[in-house]
Design a protein around this motif. Structure first.
Motif, PDB file in Angstrom:
ATOM      1  N   SER A 192      20.598   1.019  22.571  1.00 19.98           N
ATOM      2  CA  SER A 192      21.502   2.138  22.819  1.00 19.98           C
ATOM      3  C   SER A 192      22.922   1.699  22.469  1.00 19.98           C
ATOM      4  N   ILE A 238      23.412  12.770  31.910  1.00 19.25           N
ATOM      5  CA  ILE A 238      23.385  11.430  31.332  1.00 19.25           C
ATOM      6  C   ILE A 238      22.295  10.577  31.980  1.00 19.25           C
ATOM      7  N   THR A 239      22.115  10.715  33.288  1.00 23.51           N
ATOM      8  CA  THR A 239      21.042   9.986  33.972  1.00 23.51           C
ATOM      9  C   THR A 239      19.689  10.341  33.364  1.00 23.51           C
ATOM     10  N   PHE A 290      19.315   8.836  29.742  1.00 26.09           N
ATOM     11  CA  PHE A 290      18.994   7.415  29.683  1.00 26.09           C
ATOM     12  C   PHE A 290      17.595   7.130  30.242  1.00 26.09           C
ATOM     13  N   GLU A 291      17.157   7.899  31.227  1.00 22.55           N
ATOM     14  CA  GLU A 291      15.806   7.704  31.763  1.00 22.55           C
ATOM     15  C   GLU A 291      14.753   8.015  30.699  1.00 22.55           C
ATOM     16  N   ASN A 334      15.260   8.062  27.495  1.00 18.57           N
ATOM     17  CA  ASN A 334      15.428   7.106  26.415  1.00 18.57           C
ATOM     18  C   ASN A 334      14.695   5.798  26.708  1.00 18.57           C
ATOM     19  N   ALA A 335      14.789   5.345  27.960  1.00 21.06           N
ATOM     20  CA  ALA A 335      14.101   4.110  28.354  1.00 21.06           C
ATOM     21  C   ALA A 335      12.587   4.289  28.298  1.00 21.06           C
ATOM     22  N   LEU A 390      19.137   4.951  20.535  1.00 25.80           N
ATOM     23  CA  LEU A 390      20.104   5.979  20.922  1.00 25.80           C
ATOM     24  C   LEU A 390      21.472   5.652  20.342  1.00 25.80           C
ATOM     25  N   ARG A 401      27.537   2.432  29.651  1.00 26.52           N
ATOM     26  CA  ARG A 401      26.126   2.431  30.057  1.00 26.52           C
ATOM     27  C   ARG A 401      25.200   2.067  28.904  1.00 26.52           C
ATOM     28  N   CYS A 402      25.726   2.016  27.692  1.00 27.92           N
ATOM     29  CA  CYS A 402      24.915   1.649  26.525  1.00 27.92           C
ATOM     30  C   CYS A 402      24.870   0.132  26.360  1.00 27.92           C
TER      31      CYS A 402
END
Length: 230
Positions: free
Chosen positions: A40, A186-187, A190-191, A193-194, A200, A212-213
């Motif tokens: 990310s 955003i939470t 990223f969830e 994405n993981a 990302l 956060r990246c």
């Protein structure tokens, strides 16, 4: 086909110039960037720095004046417009701050649209599952005008991830949202994405979001420097 290389994105010596009545504008002159698969990366900068133009170049939506971009080992310069569009549809997804939902389609129909284009027979089930993951299981039959800004962006996130893209480009995804709603968006971004180990690339002007990246870059005066520089 998808090339299992260690780099998702390789941009080398990118230049982008525009001709205006006032003369030539050089947005970038010699910009290079490599991003590994599953990483990310945030690209931060002030408005007008060229962040969205850079995203367009990296995603093959625009062509550089010079230089090259490879996505998963595929040199975009070697593809014609039709082939480039087909490759994007198969391997990339996008999230924009303006949501880009089709107003005449329900939330479920908006999410399943890219799967319908592919002819995926499980489009409805997969779309419903993604809407459930972003907390909108009860809003599947609602149209964009019946949803809040945060709900519309969650639909856009579900649509972006439903195809399990190799690379996801997000351009100021919380730009039209209030702080609390943006944090929730955003939470979820990223969830998901993981979970999917998607590469990302996040375009933003928000240093806290960029932090956060895995890595951060600042674009300023046509130069890309790594790190959240002041």
């Amino acid at each position: 086909m998808f090339d299992q290389t260690s780099f998702a994105i390789e941009a080398h010596h990118l230049a982008k110039t525009f001709s205006t009545q006032a003369g030539i504008i050089r947005l970038f002159n010699d910009l290079s960037l490599t991003i590994r698969q599953g990483e990310s990366v945030a690209i931060i900068g002030q408005s007008g720095a060229g962040k969205s133009t850079l995203l367009s170049l990296l995603a093959g939506l625009d062509t550089p004046s010079s230089g090259s971009v490879k996505l998963s080992g595929i040199d975009l310069n070697q593809l014609n417009d039709t082939a480039r569009a087909a490759w994007r549809a198969a391997h990339l997804s996008f999230i924009f701050q303006s949501f880009h939902l089709l107003p005449e389609l329900t939330a479920l129909e908006n999410v399943r649209l890219p799967l319908d284009i592919r002819g995926d027979k499980q489009a409805e089930q997969l779309a419903a599952r993604l809407l459930e993951q972003v907390g909108l299981a009860s809003r599947q039959t609602h149209y964009p005008a019946q949803l809040s800004g945060g709900e519309q962006q969650r639909v856009a996130i579900a649509r972006a991830f439903v195809t399990q893209p190799a690379i996801l480009f997000a351009d100021e995804p919380t730009g039209n949202l209030d702080a609390d709603t943006g944090e929730n968006i955003i939470t979820q971004l990223f969830e998901l994405n993981a979970q999917q180990t998607t590469t990302l690339v996040l375009i933003t002007h928000d240093s806290a979001l960029a932090a956060r990246c895995d890595r951060q870059f600042r674009l300023e005066q046509g130069i890309l420097n790594e790190g959240l520089l002041s």
